[in-house]
Scaffold this active site. Structure first.
Site, short mmCIF file in Angstrom:
data_model
loop_
_atom_site.label_atom_id
_atom_site.label_comp_id
_atom_site.label_asym_id
_atom_site.label_seq_id
_atom_site.Cartn_x
_atom_site.Cartn_y
_atom_site.Cartn_z
NE ARG A 57 -1.53 -2.38 2.75
CZ ARG A 57 -1.69 -3.66 2.43
NH1 ARG A 57 -2.80 -4.05 1.92
NH2 ARG A 57 -0.73 -4.55 2.64
CB THR A 58 3.34 2.60 2.40
OG1 THR A 58 2.52 2.10 3.45
CG2 THR A 58 3.87 3.97 2.76
CE LYS A 85 27.44 -6.18 -4.30
NZ LYS A 85 27.73 -5.19 -5.33
NE ARG A 108 6.91 0.76 5.31
CZ ARG A 108 5.69 0.24 5.14
NH1 ARG A 108 5.56 -1.03 4.80
NH2 ARG A 108 4.62 0.97 5.32
CG HIS A 136 3.02 3.93 8.68
ND1 HIS A 136 3.15 4.77 7.58
CD2 HIS A 136 2.64 2.73 8.19
CE1 HIS A 136 2.85 4.10 6.48
NE2 HIS A 136 2.54 2.86 6.83
N1 CP Z 1 -0.48 -0.06 5.85
C1 CP Z 1 0.74 -0.29 5.33
O1 CP Z 1 1.75 0.33 5.70
O2 CP Z 1 0.75 -1.27 4.37
P1 CP Z 1 2.05 -1.71 3.55
O3 CP Z 1 2.99 -2.39 4.53
O4 CP Z 1 1.57 -2.65 2.50
O5 CP Z 1 2.68 -0.48 3.01
#
Ligand code: CP
Length: 320
Positions: A57-58, A85, A108, A136
């Site tokens: 999603r993100t 590496k 992320r 998040h």
């Molecule tokens: N909600 C969310 O962060 O989903 P993803 O891990 O698929 O990005």
């Protein structure tokens, strides 16, 4: 007025900042639907997607958001990169930045504070797409957006965040955002998955989902993050579902008009029953008008759509 170069967490934002993002995100929807037209807001700019943890999603919605704003998008692939590496996060980011023209880095990482480190070390704007169990922020924003769109307000809403609170960056960002916009938040889960700092964040704590469920306007079910569970914190999935799973029977005891949210990906049949997750409330439908308390309540796919609008707003603001 928005003055932030980076978006690292909702803890850092004021109520006005939150409303600025949510108001701008509204301009990317019309009549409850996401607009998919291309705008020139980020023409000539480049967005780097730097994901060291998996994402559907993100990552995809940041990519869609950037492209709909006419940005170029560069995606880092951890599996085929020199991370294998031993190259560090910082070296990776600095080397990609040295190739020139990166304006926004969406990162992320499993380490808490990784986006903060990048923000101190590189020239580009940094957007946190999830750092460890910390924050998040764009998930928090899209959840706020979804509640605001459904109820017309966030202030005064009773919101339960249920499940693996201790390992949840989604819970932390939601709590910061919801508190700033005046919602009443209750976190609920087994004692082994509730961290001690929760009460200091101004939320109520419950270990009994059945007791709180009938009073809530919003029930946000969290994924059981098995990849972050160290040691035997739960007897079994079955035991967890019996106490904290949103089954059909439990969903039928929610109050009229209440909605069900989940950030995804869901462990179907563990924290949420498939028939609850899939009972989608249509965008034109108002749950409070349903004759009984049972019926569709899920806004999970609406959250996903709203994620694109919110990320369009965030990219527009940090890149300007
Ligand atoms: N909600 C969310 O962060 O989903 P993803 O891990 O698929 O990005």
């Amino acid at each position: 007025m928005w003055t932030h170069k980076h978006l690292l967490g909702l803890e850092d934002l004021s109520r006005d900042d939150l409303l600025t993002v949510l108001d701008l995100a509204r301009s990317f929807k019309k009549d409850g639907k996401l607009l998919t037209d291309r705008r020139d807001t980020l023409k000539g700019k480049t967005v780097l997607l730097l994901f060291f943890e998996p994402s559907t999603r993100t990552a995809m919605s940041f990519s869609a958001a950037a492209k709909r704003l006419s940005a170029d998008v560069v995606s880092f692939n951890k599996a085929t990169s020199s991370t294998a590496k031993g190259e560090t996060l910082l070296d990776t980011a600095k080397n990609i930045e040295a190739m020139g023209g990166i304006d926004v880095v969406v990162v992320r990482h499993s380490a808490t504070g990784a986006p903060h480190l990048l923000a101190r070390s590189i020239r580009a704007s940094v957007v946190n797409a999830g750092d460890g169990a910390h924050e998040h922020p764009t998930q928090g924003l899209l959840d706020l957006f979804t509640m605001r769109e459904r109820f017309g307000r966030v202030e005064g809403l009773k919101v339960a965040i249920v499940g693996d609170i201790a390992h949840s960056r989604v819970a932390r960002s939601n709590i910061h955002g919801l508190r700033k916009l005046g919602a009443e938040v209750t976190v609920c889960g087994p004692a082994t998955l509730l961290s001690d700092d929760m009460r200091s964040l101004g939320v109520a704590v419950s270990y009994d989902l059945d007791a709180i469920l009938p009073t809530m306007d919003v029930v946000n079910m969290l994924r059981l993050q098995k990849e972050r569970l160290a040691g035997p914190l739960l007897p079994s999935d079955r035991d967890y579902t019996m106490r904290f799973g949103l089954t059909r029977e439990r969903a039928d005891r929610m109050k009229k008009g209440a909605i069900v949210m989940h950030p995804g990906p869901a462990n179907r049949g563990v924290e949420i029953a498939p028939e609850v997750a899939d009972a989608t409330l249509r965008s034109s439908e108002d749950a409070s008008s349903l004759r009984s308390t049972s019926g569709p309540r899920s806004v999970i796919l609406e959250q996903v759509a709203n994620g694109v609008a919110v990320r369009q707003a965030v990219l527009s603001l940090v890149a300007s």
